[in-house]
Motif scaffolding. Structure first.
Motif, PDB file in Angstrom:
ATOM      1  N   PRO A 103       0.815  -1.224   0.000  1.00 52.55           N
ATOM      2  CA  PRO A 103       0.000   0.000   0.000  1.00 52.55           C
ATOM      3  C   PRO A 103       0.850   1.277   0.000  1.00 52.55           C
ATOM      4  CG  PRO A 103      -0.051  -1.052   2.156  1.00 52.55           C
ATOM      5  CD  PRO A 103       0.760  -1.955   1.281  1.00 52.55           C
ATOM      6  N   VAL A 104       1.398   1.606  -1.168  1.00 55.72           N
ATOM      7  CA  VAL A 104       2.289   2.764  -1.318  1.00 55.72           C
ATOM      8  C   VAL A 104       1.449   4.036  -1.517  1.00 55.72           C
ATOM      9  CG1 VAL A 104       4.133   3.747  -2.732  1.00 55.72           C
ATOM     10  CG2 VAL A 104       3.994   1.266  -2.434  1.00 55.72           C
ATOM     11  N   PRO A 105       1.785   5.134  -0.807  1.00 56.87           N
ATOM     12  CA  PRO A 105       1.043   6.389  -0.988  1.00 56.87           C
ATOM     13  C   PRO A 105       0.861   6.733  -2.471  1.00 56.87           C
ATOM     14  CG  PRO A 105       2.684   6.642   0.726  1.00 56.87           C
ATOM     15  CD  PRO A 105       2.885   5.276   0.136  1.00 56.87           C
ATOM     16  N   THR A 106      -0.381   7.043  -2.832  1.00 55.61           N
ATOM     17  CA  THR A 106      -0.722   7.207  -4.251  1.00 55.61           C
ATOM     18  C   THR A 106      -1.359   8.567  -4.494  1.00 55.61           C
ATOM     19  OG1 THR A 106      -1.056   4.825  -4.466  1.00 55.61           O
ATOM     20  CG2 THR A 106      -2.097   6.226  -6.130  1.00 55.61           C
ATOM     21  N   LEU A 107      -0.887   9.231  -5.533  1.00 58.82           N
ATOM     22  CA  LEU A 107      -1.389  10.558  -5.893  1.00 58.82           C
ATOM     23  C   LEU A 107      -2.132  10.503  -7.217  1.00 58.82           C
ATOM     24  CD1 LEU A 107      -0.972  13.742  -5.189  1.00 58.82           C
ATOM     25  CD2 LEU A 107       0.461  13.663  -7.221  1.00 58.82           C
ATOM     26  N   ILE A 108      -3.296  11.173  -7.269  1.00 58.90           N
ATOM     27  CA  ILE A 108      -3.964  11.410  -8.545  1.00 58.90           C
ATOM     28  C   ILE A 108      -3.424  12.733  -9.097  1.00 58.90           C
ATOM     29  CG2 ILE A 108      -6.174  11.711  -9.744  1.00 58.90           C
ATOM     30  CD1 ILE A 108      -6.077   9.037  -8.284  1.00 58.90           C
ATOM     31  N   GLU A 109      -2.816  12.689 -10.284  1.00 54.62           N
ATOM     32  CA  GLU A 109      -2.323  13.915 -10.925  1.00 54.62           C
ATOM     33  C   GLU A 109      -3.400  14.400 -11.890  1.00 54.62           C
ATOM     34  OE1 GLU A 109       2.249  13.995 -11.610  1.00 54.62           O
ATOM     35  OE2 GLU A 109       1.474  12.195 -12.534  1.00 54.62           O
ATOM     36  N   TRP A 110      -3.786  15.644 -11.740  1.00 51.34           N
ATOM     37  CA  TRP A 110      -4.802  16.208 -12.642  1.00 51.34           C
ATOM     38  C   TRP A 110      -4.497  17.690 -12.782  1.00 51.34           C
ATOM     39  CZ3 TRP A 110     -10.144  13.539 -12.762  1.00 51.34           C
ATOM     40  CH2 TRP A 110     -10.833  13.934 -13.938  1.00 51.34           C
ATOM     41  N   ASP A 111      -3.869  18.092 -13.866  1.00 52.73           N
ATOM     42  CA  ASP A 111      -3.447  19.491 -13.950  1.00 52.73           C
ATOM     43  C   ASP A 111      -3.793  20.202 -15.253  1.00 52.73           C
ATOM     44  OD1 ASP A 111      -1.136  18.366 -15.385  1.00 52.73           O
ATOM     45  OD2 ASP A 111      -0.325  17.935 -13.411  1.00 52.73           O
TER      46      ASP A 111
END
Ligand SMILES: [Fe+2]
Length: 259
Positions: free
Chosen positions: A224-232
């Motif tokens: 369970p690795v910290p996960t980011l949603i990228e939306w730019d």
């Protein structure tokens, strides 16, 4: 940022582009510091040009260190790419040839950055639309070797793996298998544009179903690795973004229970 400060949404952390906060003061930095008071923050650089043959930009590094000392980030990351030549910067993250010369070059620079900052950084795999004929190893072997030689961690962008798998015929399963789980510090997810002859990583759409499946396989391997949603680009309402993050969180929670 205003919405985050007003609503204090229940998300575990945020990530910002380091270069947007290089000024020594001003409203943007002040707002980031207010957000940092309530959340962990990761610093994600786009301008260091790690793979370039230009000399490392000491002024850029000095500003990055000043920001990191101010924000005490959960992680500092950059891209496995180059974006400048002879001091001219491109507004893009260009791929490297994956061979021994490039590996020696980029490893020396990653180590120099880590020495300057006094911390381990994470390097991210980029999406690409061109593969150099000079490459002698697959991208994933190159990424794994950088981590092994420098002690840097990896920021594994699962969307970029998918995009490159489609654009270059890389096997995504081989990609995941080549990455040592202990080296993975963070995962990125994003949306792409599939309307043309190649897949373009736009960060302007929801995460695609195929990328969610690849993400499940990635988290099954990495934990369970910290996960980011990228939306730019074409930025949606905060609620849409938060729903995407919640979908990732369900995958992470499932992996945590399985472990
Ligand atoms: Fe990314």
């Amino acid at each position: 940022m205003r919405e985050v400060l007003d609503r204090r949404p229940a998300v575990p952390w945020f990530e910002v582009h380091s270069e947007n906060y290089f000024a020594d003061g001003g409203p943007a930095l002040a707002t980031l510091e207010r957000i940092r008071a309530g959340y962990p923050v990761a610093l994600h650089g786009v301008g260091l040009s790690l793979g370039s043959t230009d000399a490392l930009d000491r002024e850029h590094l000095r500003k990055l260190k000043r920001l990191a000392d101010r924000i005490d980030p959960a992680l500092v990351s950059e891209h496995m790419c180059w974006s400048s030549v002879d001091g001219r910067h491109f507004n893009d993250l260009l791929p490297l040839p994956y061979n021994e010369d490039a590996l020696d070059h980029v490893c020396a620079r990653v180590s120099a950055v880590q020495d300057h900052l006094g911390r381990t950084i994470a390097v991210e795999n980029v999406s690409s639309y061109y593969a150099f004929p000079e490459s002698t190893v697959p991208e994933y072997e190159f990424m794994a070797a950088v981590a092994e030689r420098t002690g840097a961690r990896l920021l594994v962008d699962v969307n970029n793996i998918y995009v490159n798998a489609r654009n270059h015929g890389i096997d995504p399963a081989a990609y995941l298998a080549a990455i040592a789980p202990a080296t993975v510090a963070e995962v990125h997810l994003a949306g792409f544009d599939d309307s043309g002859p190649i897949v373009i990583d736009t960060h302007g759409a929801p995460v695609a179903p195929e990328v969610w499946s690849l993400y499940e396989r990635a988290i099954a391997r990495f934990g369970p690795v910290p996960t980011l949603i990228e939306w730019d680009t074409d930025i949606p309402s905060f609620d849409v973004l938060q729903r995407e993050a919640a979908t990732a969180q369900r995958v992470l929670d499932h992996a945590a229970v399985a472990a």
